[in-house]
Scaffold this active site. Structure first.
Site, PDB file in Angstrom:
ATOM      1  N   GLU A  63      34.680 -50.650-104.258  1.00 14.30           N
ATOM      2  CA  GLU A  63      34.877 -50.371-102.834  1.00 14.30           C
ATOM      3  C   GLU A  63      34.459 -48.922-102.618  1.00 14.30           C
ATOM      4  O   GLU A  63      35.219 -48.002-102.903  1.00 14.30           O
ATOM      5  CB  GLU A  63      36.349 -50.580-102.434  1.00 14.30           C
ATOM      6  CG  GLU A  63      36.834 -52.020-102.548  1.00 14.30           C
ATOM      7  CD  GLU A  63      36.391 -52.885-101.379  1.00 14.30           C
ATOM      8  OE1 GLU A  63      35.927 -52.337-100.354  1.00 14.30           O
ATOM      9  OE2 GLU A  63      36.491 -54.124-101.492  1.00 14.30           O
ATOM     10  N   CYS A  87      37.207 -44.332 -95.260  1.00 15.42           N
ATOM     11  CA  CYS A  87      35.938 -44.849 -95.797  1.00 15.42           C
ATOM     12  C   CYS A  87      35.085 -45.503 -94.717  1.00 15.42           C
ATOM     13  O   CYS A  87      33.869 -45.432 -94.768  1.00 15.42           O
ATOM     14  CB  CYS A  87      36.203 -45.836 -96.923  1.00 15.42           C
ATOM     15  SG  CYS A  87      37.278 -47.189 -96.457  1.00 15.42           S
TER      16      CYS A  87
END
Ligand code: NAD
Length: 440
Positions: free
Chosen positions: A216, A250
Site C-alpha cells: 500500500e 496517502c
C-alpha cells in the site's frame, strides 16, 4: 499468557507458527472473538489512543476518532456482520466429462503467519485495519507499528496483548534494524503500508521465501477541476480533504489541474474555504495537525517557494507547523511537482483542456487516487476510461476509502493488492479449489 515486549522477531514468528499449526486460529468463533476484543480495546481506550495520536501528530481528538478509532470500529462491525457469508464455500459448475455426481467448490483457507508493517501517518488505523482483516481470515499476525509515531506505537504495544490472543498476535516495535530482522523470517503474507523505496526492500525480502505481498504505497494523486464545476463546493471539499492530518494522507489530493480561467477563479474560493475550515489563524485551530518530525518539516518547507502563494505559506519549525498552503502558477518542473508532497501544500497547475490533463496524468506514475470535479458525464467517463489509478473519486476526495465494500489499494507505483471488508479476506486467504467425486 502474557508475553512482555520486546520479543525477538524469530521467537515471535516461531511461537505464532506453532499456534497456527495447532489450528487454534481457524474456527470462525475464535476470529470473531478476536475482532470483538479489538472492538472492546478501541471503545475502552479510545481517549488513550487519541492522546497518543495527538502527541505524535497533533491530531485533534475529533479527527483521531473519525479517521482512526471509529474508522476501525466500523470496519470491525462491517466484518463481524458479514464474515459468515464471505467464508461460505462457493459452488462451481462441473463440466460434463466429470459425470453428474461430481461437485466442485472454492473455500478460503487462512495463509498462516502474516506480517503487517504500518506507517506513521494514520499509525493506529493502518496497523489495526490490516490486522483485523488478517485475523478475520484466520491467520496469526505479527504487527509492526511505525517508530515515527512512537506514542501510538507504545500505546498499541501495551494494549494489544491485553486484549488479543497473545499466542496468535505479537507486536514487535522498532525501526529499520527490527524490521530488517523481521523481514528475514519466513511469513505466509506480508502487508506493507508506506513508501515505495521501502516497498521494494519488502518485496525483495519476500521473494526469498516466495511470500506474497500487498504493498500500500503512495504517490501524487491528481485532481482535475472542470470549468463547469461549482468552484465553492470544489474548494470546500478539497480543503477538507487536503489539509486533514496536515496533508499527511496517502490519498490526499496532491495537485490540481485546471484550465487557466478555472484555476484563477479557484484562488479566492481556496482563500475563503481555508478561512472557514481553520479560521483566520490556522496555527491556533485545534482541528489543524502538525508535521510528524523535523526531517519532513524541512522537506516541506523547501517546497513552499514553488509558486505564487494564494493562501498560507508561513511555517514554524519549532512547532512543526506549516500553514494550509495553496500555490498557483506552478511550473510542472518545480520541486513541489517532483515527489509526493505528503504535507499541507496544494499546487495548482494549469492545462489547456481535458486532453492535456489526461496526458499530464498518464505521463506520470499511476496514482493511488484520482479526483474529478465536473458536471459532465463525458468528462467523468473519459477520465475513468483513459487513466489508471488505485481509486477514483468523483466529486469527493478521500471518501472512497471509507466504503468498506470497495477494495482499497494502488496500481503500478502506488502499490499492488487491496484490502478492506471482503477484500481483506481475499488478500489474507488462499482460495482453495476443491473437486469431489463419490467413490461409488
Ligand atoms: P514510515 O517511515 O513509518 O515507514 C513505514 C514502515 O516501514 C515503518 O513501519 C518502518 O519501520 C518501516 N521501514 C522503514 N524503513 C525500512 C527499511 N529500510 N526496511 C524495512 N522496513 C522499513 O512511513 P513512510 O514510508 O514515510 O509513509 C509514508 C508513505 O506511505 C507515503 O508515500 C504515503 O503515501 C504512503 N502511505 C500509503 C498508504 C496506503 O494505504 N496506500 C497509507 C499511508 C501512507
Amino acid at each position: 499468557m502474557n508475553h512482555p515486549t520486546p520479543e525477538q522477531p524469530a521467537d515471535a514468528v516461531a511461537r505464532l507458527r506453532a499456534t497456527f499449526r495447532s489450528g487454534r486460529t481457524k474456527p470462525v468463533e475464535w476470529r470473531k472473538e478476536q475482532l470483538n476484543r479489538l472492538r472492546e480495546l478501541l471503545t475502552s481506550h479510545g481517549a488513550e489512543l487519541a492522546a497518543a495520536l495527538h502527541a505524535d501528530l497533533g491530531k485533534s481528538e475529533k479527527e483521531a476518532f473519525r479517521t482512526e478509532i471509529d474508522f476501525t470500529v466500523r470496519e470491525i462491525d462491517h466484518t463481524l456482520e458479514r464474515l459468515d457469508g464471505w467464508l461460505r464455500p462457493e459452488p462451481a459448475p462441473v463440466p460434463a466429462h466429470l459425470g453428474a455426481d461430481a461437485t466442485a467448490w472454492t473455500r478460503y483457507d487462512p495463509l498462516g503467519v502474516v506480517l503487517v508493517i504500518a506507517p506513521w501517518n494514520y499509525p493506529a488505523q493502518l496497523l489495526l485495519t490490516p490486522l483485523l482483516g488478517a485475523l478475520a481470515a484466520g491467520n496469526a499476525v505479527v504487527a509492526k507499528p511505525s517508530e515515527l509515531a512512537p506514542a501510538t506505537s507504545a500505546a498499541l504495544a501495551g494494549l494489544l496483548p491485553r486484549y488479543l490472543d497473545t499466542d496468535a498476535v505479537a507486536v514487535v516495535e522498532g525501526g529499520v534494524p527490527e524490521t530488517t530482522e523481521l523481514l528475514a523470517q519466513r511469513f505466509d503474507h506480508i502487508f506493507y503500508t508506506g513508501n515505495g523505496t521501502v516497498g521494494r526492500i519488502v518485496m525483495r525480502a519476500a521473494a526469498e521465501h516466495l511470500t506474497p505481498v500487498v504493498l500500500e504505497l503512495g504517490g501524487k494523486s491528481p485532481v482535475f477541476v472542470d470549468r463547469d464545476a461549482d468552484l465553492a463546493v470544489v474548494a470546500d471539499r478539497l480543503v477538507r480533504g487536503k489539509f486533514l492530518n496536515a496533508g499527511q494522507t496517502c490519498v490526499a489530493p496532491d495537485y490540481v489541474l485546471a484550465d487557466p480561467v478555472t484555476a484563477r477563479a479557484l484562488e479566492p474560493e481556496f482563500v475563503r474555504a481555508v478561512r472557514e475550515v481553520f479560521g483566520a489563524e490556522p496555527r491556533t485551530s485545534a482541528e489543524y495537525g502538525r508535521i510528524v518530525n523535523e526531517r519532513h518539516f524541512d522537506r516541506l518547507a523547501a517546497l513552499l517557494g514553488s509558486g505564487r502563494t494564494v493562501t498560507g505559506g508561513d511555517s514554524d519549525r519549532a512547532a512543526k507547523y506549516i500553514a494550509p498552503t495553496v500555490l498557483a502558477d506552478v511550473d510542472p518542473a518545480a520541486p513541489v511537482m517532483g515527489e509526493e508532497i505528503f504535507g499541507p501544500i496544494l499546487p495548482i497547475v494549469t492545462v489547456a483542456d481535458l486532453d492535456e490533463a489526461i496526458g499530464f496524468i498518464n505521463d506520470r506514475d499511476k496514482p493511488l487516487a484520482l479526483y474529478v470535479f465536473t458536471e459532465s458525464d463525458t468528462t467523468r467517463r473519459r477520465l475513468a476510461d483513459e487513466t489508471s489509478s488505485g481509486g477514483l473519486g468523483l466529486g469527493l476526495p478521500l471518501a472512497h476509502l471509507t466504503v468498506s465494500d470497495l477494495p482499497f489499494g494502488g496500481v503500478g507505483e502506488s502499490g499492488m493488492g487491496s484490502y478492506h471488508g471482503r477484500y481483506s479476506i481475499e488478500t489474507f486467504s488462499h482460495r482453495k479449489a476443491v473437486l469431489s467425486k463419490p467413490l461409488h
